[in-house]
Design a protein around this motif. Structure first.
Motif, mmCIF file in Angstrom:
data_model
loop_
_atom_site.group_PDB
_atom_site.id
_atom_site.type_symbol
_atom_site.label_atom_id
_atom_site.label_comp_id
_atom_site.label_asym_id
_atom_site.label_seq_id
_atom_site.Cartn_x
_atom_site.Cartn_y
_atom_site.Cartn_z
ATOM 1 N N UNK A 329 0.809 -1.230 0.000
ATOM 2 C CA UNK A 329 0.000 0.000 0.000
ATOM 3 C C UNK A 329 0.838 1.273 0.000
ATOM 4 N N UNK A 330 1.868 1.310 0.831
ATOM 5 C CA UNK A 330 2.607 2.569 1.002
ATOM 6 C C UNK A 330 3.801 2.682 0.058
ATOM 7 N N UNK A 331 4.805 1.833 0.223
ATOM 8 C CA UNK A 331 5.995 1.937 -0.622
ATOM 9 C C UNK A 331 5.723 1.479 -2.051
ATOM 10 N N UNK A 332 4.736 0.587 -2.218
ATOM 11 C CA UNK A 332 4.370 0.066 -3.545
ATOM 12 C C UNK A 332 5.561 -0.583 -4.245
ATOM 13 N N UNK A 333 6.347 -1.317 -3.470
ATOM 14 C CA UNK A 333 7.486 -2.046 -4.041
ATOM 15 C C UNK A 333 7.150 -3.497 -4.342
ATOM 16 N N UNK A 334 6.041 -3.981 -3.803
ATOM 17 C CA UNK A 334 5.609 -5.359 -4.033
ATOM 18 C C UNK A 334 4.156 -5.356 -4.499
ATOM 19 N N UNK A 335 3.803 -6.343 -5.317
ATOM 20 C CA UNK A 335 2.411 -6.456 -5.757
ATOM 21 C C UNK A 335 1.617 -7.414 -4.875
ATOM 22 N N UNK A 336 2.313 -8.271 -4.136
ATOM 23 C CA UNK A 336 1.636 -9.135 -3.164
ATOM 24 C C UNK A 336 2.656 -9.640 -2.167
ATOM 25 N N UNK A 337 2.161 -9.948 -0.976
ATOM 26 C CA UNK A 337 3.006 -10.464 0.097
ATOM 27 C C UNK A 337 2.225 -11.527 0.851
ATOM 28 N N UNK A 338 2.937 -12.436 1.492
ATOM 29 C CA UNK A 338 2.308 -13.442 2.342
ATOM 30 C C UNK A 338 3.212 -13.730 3.535
ATOM 31 N N UNK A 339 2.597 -14.238 4.592
ATOM 32 C CA UNK A 339 3.344 -14.801 5.722
ATOM 33 C C UNK A 339 2.461 -15.864 6.342
ATOM 34 N N UNK A 655 0.216 -7.161 -13.027
ATOM 35 C CA UNK A 655 1.083 -8.264 -12.596
ATOM 36 C C UNK A 655 0.327 -9.584 -12.633
ATOM 37 N N UNK A 656 -0.958 -9.538 -12.283
ATOM 38 C CA UNK A 656 -1.768 -10.752 -12.331
ATOM 39 C C UNK A 656 -1.943 -11.267 -13.745
ATOM 40 N N UNK A 657 -2.154 -10.365 -14.691
ATOM 41 C CA UNK A 657 -2.278 -10.773 -16.088
ATOM 42 C C UNK A 657 -0.967 -11.388 -16.576
ATOM 43 N N UNK A 658 0.144 -10.773 -16.203
ATOM 44 C CA UNK A 658 1.439 -11.346 -16.572
ATOM 45 C C UNK A 658 1.616 -12.727 -15.960
ATOM 46 N N UNK A 686 -11.188 -13.196 -21.607
ATOM 47 C CA UNK A 686 -10.496 -14.173 -20.776
ATOM 48 C C UNK A 686 -11.384 -14.677 -19.639
ATOM 49 N N UNK A 687 -11.313 -15.980 -19.371
ATOM 50 C CA UNK A 687 -12.183 -16.565 -18.361
ATOM 51 C C UNK A 687 -11.900 -16.029 -16.964
ATOM 52 N N UNK A 688 -10.701 -15.539 -16.721
ATOM 53 C CA UNK A 688 -10.370 -14.993 -15.404
ATOM 54 C C UNK A 688 -11.076 -13.678 -15.125
ATOM 55 N N UNK A 689 -11.517 -12.967 -16.176
ATOM 56 C CA UNK A 689 -12.137 -11.655 -15.993
ATOM 57 C C UNK A 689 -11.154 -10.536 -15.759
ATOM 58 N N UNK A 690 -9.867 -10.814 -15.877
ATOM 59 C CA UNK A 690 -8.861 -9.782 -15.589
ATOM 60 C C UNK A 690 -8.696 -8.785 -16.718
ATOM 61 N N UNK A 691 -9.193 -9.128 -17.913
ATOM 62 C CA UNK A 691 -9.066 -8.215 -19.037
ATOM 63 C C UNK A 691 -7.743 -8.359 -19.747
#
Length: 967
Positions: A329-339, A655-658, A686-691
């Protein structure tokens, strides 16, 4: 612990004193505004049970739940891949497959009788610590299920021969290829090799190596069974429409004469610590660089695991997690994270990941990730973070009480406690520990275990190296042998439920039961679908409601007549971006505020779209329903579409489309609909709906606002609700939040369904994906029918062609030829023109042969070998008998209400369905299939290694054209 670190290995392709779960009343009442406390939520989780033990050592646990006439049967063997000796990797999983292929007194594929009785949640899995088999069956078919489970426990070896071994070896090897072929598919092997020393039981993957699978002999697998599959190494759980007296009689009858087996040795398993940080870089055909951090931590019986799990939620599991807020959200250096923590019996594994935003230096992201982890370990979480994480987990357990079996139901909860901890009540103790966790206890656990050296892996886009592929144990296309492998995303400790005091008894063995023929199936009652009630809000919004009181929760779906079909062709992806932004700022809350509000309430709000409908759905605790509805109303009606959030979410969707374009399945699902429908048809997306990347890049804030006003509006909406509430209680709550919602001045959107006249001849479209050990085959054609036509005979016929495990396609390509882990077909019930899809991921060297075989199977079915009597009987019985188990949960029921409305079905549709199925003849099924399915018109998409595949495709007799997909 809701995200599985590694992929568990699954054998299949593919939906009073002893009473229903005892739910303590949740207070305050519905109208309250303060969220219920974690302690109150935890007290609501209870699974009453009784237990007994046969003389042969089989432990049996019984939970009664009379909400539906079904019983979950779950057999857990305390043996898994960690128990395999050197040179025998993959044996536990290979044997799981063999145990589905018939026993001495039921020597046929077990899916044949189980599908015919309408079994649901039917599967088997192997993991490091256990192997399990499970099915939920109609009450009248319980004896048959117990006969089958007991026969493979006590009477299996005489039915195993070299042919079955070779066949299932091929299936397993294609399962391995399928997993290895995915982006990041080789990561697990690298992680295990780095985290565990040579000889450690958890060092090798459950799927095993190609060499060990090739070397498995008939004597090897039989000795494995003799050593580990006795009743004294198993737990049987029966949960559902059964009582303990009935269970004792039935279990004693079917399992009582099986002799004890040897005792499995349980060696101590150390928790290893790396001497120093280990850094590794891998190349893979991935869209984004992914950074991993891993630690080995204690197993699920260690008191530190609960604090570690909560800590990982705070770090990267919650929507408002530290990593999400700081990096996404803030730095916008990652498109997703998990732990997350993946728990096992003797050890567990912590995993933290960050997907690097394209264009950002991965080294910068890695340092940022490490700094945030270090600060979190140093200072621990806040009290509010702990409460939010604990509330989310407790709410998940309450929701889980609705399901008796399957991957994550009450039977699983009881079985896991019994197998791993010798205590079916283990989940209660874990929930109590969750409620009692404090910032201090979590910080102490984090410092103790995450203060140790980490395994630091970076996976970068590029070609896989020979050494990384070799470390995976081989997935070469030339190996002997030769669906979709279900991912086992679940929390083994927190699946809801608890136990009344157990009755521990020992029963004496009885004389051998007559196994000369399977027991008859008793009467199975047809589905009783809940009453559908309706009302209308003052602004005209229709409300459709069905009550389900099993657990104190409510599910709501605000659905709109839009869907992927409404996505504007000029800027395809507008809807997806708009939906992703709804909960990223609405009303007076920003994205973090909305995430935190859901976590405090134990609510979950999510937006989604099918081809025909767009929905914003909510799960809420009954005690917190009013404030949860407040949040839902803001998200639906008052999104802010903040410019900064638009750009952040735009980057994530791109990033999701890629990522889709790096996945074999994702590529095919993006390409095929346009080939079938054309660019202008609403379904040609596309079936995913991502466009598309071009469309998403072009969308402006004004476009998003316009789409919302055109489609997400009260005169285009219906509200569907299921759960523990009455319509009289519900309507004023909805009226207060949605009744004054006024429609915008702009015209409501309309979808134009019109086919163009362009010819779309049969052909093969080849998409090159080098280094692929499998080819992903997906074919399609348009059917001359619409979903609103209710083509029941065609749907039933497709079950025989490719819609079930026993279908012609799957039995040929998987069970007979061993070229695929699974093959299937689907007649997708869209509102307008329906497509038929055929899917088969196959080993590379059999790509052309697989297409030939699929075409031959379909043509034979449509000409000389239509539906036979056995197939018709099995299909009809399965469709009818599976209905009660198909609507076990409020979520199932909610989906049915939306689907009935979308396809214009009457409220009594499902109650009349059994009669319609019974009247269906094999000739009618054949007629429907022959009128609609045209194998010679199929357009085939093949995603694979073109250098190896193209020569095979040219032999089929169809034009072959190359296509390049965007990254």
């Amino acid at each position: 612990m809701r995200r599985s670190l590694f992929r568990p290995v699954v054998a299949l392709l593919f939906a009073t004193a002893l009473s229903a779960p005892s739910i303590a009343p949740l207070t305050p009442a519905i109208a309250a505004t303060e969220p219920a406390s974690v302690a109150t939520l935890v007290k609501a989780v209870d699974i009453p049970y009784q237990a007994f033990t046969l003389d042969n050592g089989l432990r049996v646990i019984v939970h009664t739940d009379r909400k539906a006439p079904v019983v979950a049967v779950s057999v857990w063997y305390h043996i898994g891949s960690k128990d395999e000796p050197a040179g025998k990797t993959g044996f536990a999983h290979l044997f799981e497959h063999l145990m589905f292929n018939g026993s001495e007194n039921a020597n046929e594929d077990f899916f044949k009788p189980l599908e015919s009785i309408g079994a649901t949640d039917l599967n088997g899995t192997t993991w490091f610590d256990r192997t399990n088999y499970f099915e939920t069956v109609p009450t009248g078919a319980l004896d048959l299920a117990l006969f089958l489970e007991s026969d493979r426990m006590g009477h299996l070896l005489g039915a195993i021969d070299k042919a079955k071994l070779d066949n299932q070896r091929g299936v397993v090897q294609n399962e391995k290829r399928q997993g290895d072929n995915e982006p990041y598919g080789l990561v697990e092997y690298a992680q295990l090799a780095a985290l565990f020393p040579e000889g450690h039981p958890y060092r090798h993957s459950t799927i095993g190596s190609m060499a060990d699978l090739d070397a498995a002999s008939l004597d090897d697998v039989k000795n494995w069974f003799r050593a580990h599959y006795g009743p004294n190494n198993a737990v049987l759980v029966l949960a559902g429409d059964i009582d303990v007296a009935t269970a004792k009689a039935k279990v004693q009858k079917w399992f009582g004469d099986i002799p004890r087996g040897p005792e499995t040795v349980r060696p101590e398993v150390p928790v290893p610590t790396l001497k120093a940080p280990v850094d590794q870089v891998m190349k893979d055909r991935v869209a984004q660089t992914r950074i991993y951090r891993n630690w080995v931590v204690p197993g699920l019986n260690d008191p530190d695991l609960i604090p570690l799990d909560l800590g990982m939620d705070v770090l990267g599991g919650l929507a408002s997690s530290r990593l999400d807020n700081a990096m996404v959200r803030k730095a916008k250096t990652a498109v997703s994270v998990t732990a997350s923590v993946q728990p096992f019996e003797k050890i567990s594994i912590v995993e933290v990941t960050a997907d690097v935003k394209p264009g950002v230096d991965p080294k910068l992201v890695a340092k940022q990730l490490d700094d945030i982890i270090a600060e979190f370990v140093r200072n621990g979480p806040t009290a509010d973070e702990v409460k939010r994480a604990a509330t989310r987990q407790a709410a998940g357990e309450i929701a889980g009480l609705e399901t008796v079996g399957g991957f994550a139901g009450k039977a699983v909860t009881l079985a896991e406690g019994a197998v791993y901890s010798n205590d079916p009540d283990k989940y209660k103790k874990d929930l109590a520990a969750t409620a009692a966790a404090t910032p201090a206890s979590i910080k102490a656990a984090l410092q103790k275990w995450l203060g140790r050296p980490a395994y630091r892996l970076t996976v970068e886009p590029g070609e896989r190296t020979a050494s990384d592929m070799a470390a995976a144990g081989g997935s070469a296309v030339g190996a002997p042998g030769g669906g979709m492998a279900p991912r086992y995303y679940r929390d083994p400790r927190f699946e809801g439920g608890a136990a009344a005091p157990a009755i521990s008894q020992t029963l004496k063995p009885t004389a051998a039961v007559d196994r000369s023929s399977p027991p008859p199936v008793e009467e199975i009652k047809d589905l009783t679908f809940p009453d559908v009630e309706r009302t209308t809000l003052s602004n005209g919004i229709k409300v459709v409601f069905a009550r389900r009181t099993t657990v104190p929760t409510v599910r709501v779906s605000v659905a709109f007549d839009a869907g992927n079909a409404a996505d504007p062709k000029a800027k395809l992806g507008t809807q997806g971006l708009m939906l992703s932004l709804l909960d990223e700022g609405a009303g007076k809350l920003d994205s973090i505020g909305i995430a935190e509000a859901q976590e405090r309430l134990g609510a979950q709000i999510a937006s989604s779209a099918t081809m025909d409908r767009t929905s914003v759905s909510m799960f809420a605790l009954k005690a917190n329903l009013a404030p949860s509805l407040d949040l839902l109303a803001d998200i639906v009606q008052r999104p802010t579409f903040a410019p900064a959030e638009i750009e952040r979410l735009r980057s994530q969707i791109l990033a999701g489309i890629a990522s889709e374009n790096s996945q074999p399945r994702g590529i095919a699902r993006r390409v095929l609909p346009t080939l079938l429908y054309g660019n202008l048809h609403p379904y040609g997306v596309p079936l995913s709906g991502s466009g598309t990347a071009e469309g998403v890049k072009a969308v402006t804030r004004a476009d998003l606002v316009a789409f919302h006003q055109t489609w997400i509006r009260p005169d285009n909406a219906r509200i569907f609700v299921t759960g523990d509430i009455t319509l009289d209680e519900l309507k004023p709550l909805l009226e207060a939040r949605f009744g004054s919602w006024a429609k915008p001045a702009v015209a409501k959107g309309e979808k134009l369904f019109r086919m163009d006249r362009m010819a779309r001849p049969a052909r093969i479209v080849l998409i090159d994906r080098p280094q692929s050990p499998q080819s992903y085959i997906m074919a399609g054609q348009l059917l001359p029918t619409k979903g609103v036509d209710d083509p029941l005979a065609l749907i039933a016929a497709n079950e025989v062609i490719g819609g079930s495990f026993l279908s012609r396609l799957n039995m040929d390509l998987r069970e007979s030829k061993g070229w695929a882990y699974g093959a299937f077909s689907q007649a997708q019930t869209l509102r307008e023109t329906m497509p038929l899809y055929v899917v088969a991921p196959v080993q590379t060297d059999r790509t052309g042969d697989s297409i030939k075989a699929a075409l031959a199977d379909m043509k034979e079915f449509l000409t000389t070998k239509g539906v036979d009597a056995e197939e018709r009987e099995r299909t009809i019985n399965g469709q009818i008998r599976s209905l009660p188990g198909s609507f076990e949960t409020s979520s199932d029921l909610l989906g049915a209400l939306v689907q009935m409305d979308t396809l214009q079905r009457p409220d009594d549709y499902y109650e009349k369905l059994p009669g319609r199925f019974r009247a269906l003849t094999a000739a009618q099924m054949d007629e429907a299939a022959r009128a609609a399915i045209r194998p010679d018109s199929l357009i085939w998409v093949v995603v694979g290694d073109a250098a190896k595949v193209e020569p095979q495709l040219k032999e089929i007799g169809l034009p072959v054209e190359r296509m390049v997909v965007g990254q």
